[in-house]
Scaffold this motif. Structure first.
Motif, PDB file in Angstrom:
ATOM      1  N   LEU A  39      36.705  54.633  51.202  1.00  0.00           N
ATOM      2  CA  LEU A  39      37.357  53.698  49.961  1.00  0.00           C
ATOM      3  C   LEU A  39      36.422  53.055  48.905  1.00  0.00           C
ATOM      4  CD1 LEU A  39      39.733  53.068  48.108  1.00  0.00           C
ATOM      5  CD2 LEU A  39      40.252  51.560  49.651  1.00  0.00           C
ATOM      6  N   THR A  40      36.131  52.996  47.763  1.00  0.00           N
ATOM      7  CA  THR A  40      35.491  52.442  47.543  1.00  0.00           C
ATOM      8  C   THR A  40      35.832  51.286  45.823  1.00  0.00           C
ATOM      9  OG1 THR A  40      34.350  54.415  45.715  1.00  0.00           O
ATOM     10  CG2 THR A  40      33.253  53.778  47.553  1.00  0.00           C
ATOM     11  N   GLY A  41      35.133  50.351  45.711  1.00  0.00           N
ATOM     12  CA  GLY A  41      35.723  50.148  44.350  1.00  0.00           C
ATOM     13  C   GLY A  41      34.424  49.268  44.162  1.00  0.00           C
ATOM     14  N   THR A  42      35.387  48.437  43.098  1.00  0.00           N
ATOM     15  CA  THR A  42      34.221  46.632  42.814  1.00  0.00           C
ATOM     16  C   THR A  42      34.720  45.451  42.658  1.00  0.00           C
ATOM     17  OG1 THR A  42      32.467  48.034  41.353  1.00  0.00           O
ATOM     18  CG2 THR A  42      32.380  46.009  40.796  1.00  0.00           C
ATOM     19  N   THR A  43      34.713  44.698  43.197  1.00  0.00           N
ATOM     20  CA  THR A  43      35.859  43.153  42.885  1.00  0.00           C
ATOM     21  C   THR A  43      35.034  42.473  41.803  1.00  0.00           C
ATOM     22  OG1 THR A  43      36.529  43.179  45.246  1.00  0.00           O
ATOM     23  CG2 THR A  43      36.961  41.780  43.975  1.00  0.00           C
ATOM     24  N   VAL A  44      35.670  41.210  41.472  1.00  0.00           N
ATOM     25  CA  VAL A  44      34.573  40.395  40.660  1.00  0.00           C
ATOM     26  C   VAL A  44      35.824  39.413  40.751  1.00  0.00           C
ATOM     27  CG1 VAL A  44      34.511  39.791  38.794  1.00  0.00           C
ATOM     28  CG2 VAL A  44      34.530  42.185  38.454  1.00  0.00           C
ATOM     29  N   VAL A  45      35.134  38.186  41.273  1.00  0.00           N
ATOM     30  CA  VAL A  45      35.609  36.886  41.221  1.00  0.00           C
ATOM     31  C   VAL A  45      34.914  35.456  40.735  1.00  0.00           C
ATOM     32  CG1 VAL A  45      35.847  35.062  42.753  1.00  0.00           C
ATOM     33  CG2 VAL A  45      35.583  37.739  43.576  1.00  0.00           C
ATOM     34  N   ARG A  46      36.053  34.855  40.118  1.00  0.00           N
ATOM     35  CA  ARG A  46      35.493  33.620  39.202  1.00  0.00           C
ATOM     36  C   ARG A  46      35.747  32.348  40.640  1.00  0.00           C
ATOM     37  NH1 ARG A  46      38.348  29.246  37.094  1.00  0.00           N
ATOM     38  NH2 ARG A  46      39.690  30.258  37.388  1.00  0.00           N
ATOM     39  N   MET A  47      35.030  31.185  40.109  1.00  0.00           N
ATOM     40  CA  MET A  47      34.636  30.557  41.403  1.00  0.00           C
ATOM     41  C   MET A  47      35.297  29.359  40.598  1.00  0.00           C
ATOM     42  SD  MET A  47      34.272  31.663  44.512  1.00  0.00           S
ATOM     43  CE  MET A  47      33.558  29.974  45.342  1.00  0.00           C
ATOM     44  N   ALA A  48      35.811  28.417  41.025  1.00  0.00           N
ATOM     45  CA  ALA A  48      35.981  26.648  40.826  1.00  0.00           C
ATOM     46  C   ALA A  48      36.117  25.888  41.679  1.00  0.00           C
ATOM     47  CB  ALA A  48      37.196  26.880  39.561  1.00  0.00           C
ATOM     48  N   GLU A  78      40.002  33.450  41.223  1.00  0.00           N
ATOM     49  CA  GLU A  78      40.486  34.553  40.643  1.00  0.00           C
ATOM     50  C   GLU A  78      39.542  36.069  41.003  1.00  0.00           C
ATOM     51  OE1 GLU A  78      42.652  34.526  36.170  1.00  0.00           O
ATOM     52  OE2 GLU A  78      40.584  32.923  35.612  1.00  0.00           O
ATOM     53  N   ARG A  79      41.120  37.055  41.549  1.00  0.00           N
ATOM     54  CA  ARG A  79      40.178  37.709  41.219  1.00  0.00           C
ATOM     55  C   ARG A  79      40.914  39.216  40.918  1.00  0.00           C
ATOM     56  NH1 ARG A  79      40.209  42.686  45.890  1.00  0.00           N
ATOM     57  NH2 ARG A  79      42.271  42.496  45.423  1.00  0.00           N
ATOM     58  N   TRP A  80      39.556  40.371  40.609  1.00  0.00           N
ATOM     59  CA  TRP A  80      39.871  41.568  40.211  1.00  0.00           C
ATOM     60  C   TRP A  80      39.386  42.582  40.523  1.00  0.00           C
ATOM     61  CZ3 TRP A  80      38.515  37.753  37.862  1.00  0.00           C
ATOM     62  CH2 TRP A  80      39.519  37.137  36.337  1.00  0.00           C
ATOM     63  N   ALA A  81      40.125  43.692  41.101  1.00  0.00           N
ATOM     64  CA  ALA A  81      39.190  44.955  41.910  1.00  0.00           C
ATOM     65  C   ALA A  81      39.797  46.182  40.906  1.00  0.00           C
ATOM     66  CB  ALA A  81      39.929  44.905  43.542  1.00  0.00           C
ATOM     67  N   ASN A  82      38.624  46.608  41.406  1.00  0.00           N
ATOM     68  CA  ASN A  82      39.045  48.292  40.671  1.00  0.00           C
ATOM     69  C   ASN A  82      38.396  49.131  41.736  1.00  0.00           C
ATOM     70  OD1 ASN A  82      39.573  47.844  37.596  1.00  0.00           O
ATOM     71  ND2 ASN A  82      37.150  47.712  37.214  1.00  0.00           N
ATOM     72  N   VAL A  83      39.563  50.039  41.835  1.00  0.00           N
ATOM     73  CA  VAL A  83      39.805  50.340  43.162  1.00  0.00           C
ATOM     74  C   VAL A  83      39.919  52.515  43.306  1.00  0.00           C
ATOM     75  CG1 VAL A  83      40.784  51.173  45.570  1.00  0.00           C
ATOM     76  CG2 VAL A  83      40.858  49.028  44.877  1.00  0.00           C
ATOM     77  N   ASP A  84      39.281  52.708  43.597  1.00  0.00           N
ATOM     78  CA  ASP A  84      38.793  54.738  43.701  1.00  0.00           C
ATOM     79  C   ASP A  84      39.877  55.181  44.530  1.00  0.00           C
ATOM     80  OD1 ASP A  84      38.330  57.008  43.303  1.00  0.00           O
ATOM     81  OD2 ASP A  84      36.901  57.279  44.691  1.00  0.00           O
TER      82      ASP A  84
END
Length: 145
Positions: A107-116, A122-128
């Motif tokens: 399974l592949t994907g991309t995750t974007v995280v906002r750090m504070a 916060e986390r956003w993920a796009n998964v195939d």
């Protein structure tokens, strides 16, 4: 406490490798009101705190107890961290409610995280998911594949 982009990336790697490879969702690396903007199986799992993180990791680790996360690319700047990753595991527990296939799944994907303040906020993920469904035989592969 503002950290460098490199430090933020190191925290994300530590968190995601522990969560996926051992099942340990490190709450000490999440802000108390962290939001996971995940979309799994077409259903939004956005909720504050560690619950959504634990749900998603638990769901996939139940389906593939031998799952292994590999981070393929890392991009980070200021308070954002982006990882392109792959998960490899054997479907012995049934992925996303489907019967176990016994197949080895990638399974592949991309995750974007906002750090504070040195924590994942916060986390956003796009998964195939289409690729996953094709590997499971639920959706046919594209013509000529």
């Amino acid at each position: 406490m503002s950290l460098t982009p490199e430090q933020n990336n190191a925290i994300c790697i530590e968190f995601f490798e522990a969560a996926w490879n051992t099942g340990n969702v490190r709450e000490d690396l999440l802000s108390a009101d962290a939001v996971d903007h995940s979309l799994v199986g077409g259903k939004s799992k956005t909720e504050p705190g560690s619950g959504s993180f634990k749900h998603i990791v638990g769901m996939f680790r139940h389906a593939m107890p031998d799952v292994k996360l590999t981070i393929l690319d890392e991009i980070y700047t200021a308070d954002k961290v982006v990882h392109r990753w792959s998960l490899l595991g054997t479907d012995t527990g049934g992925v996303m409610g489907m019967p176990p296939s016994g197949k080895t799944i990638t399974l592949t994907g991309t995750t974007v995280v906002r750090m504070a303040d040195g924590k994942i906020a916060e986390r956003w993920a796009n998964v195939d998911e289409l690729g996953l469904l094709q590997q499971l035989g639920v959706v046919p592969p594209p013509p000529g594949a």
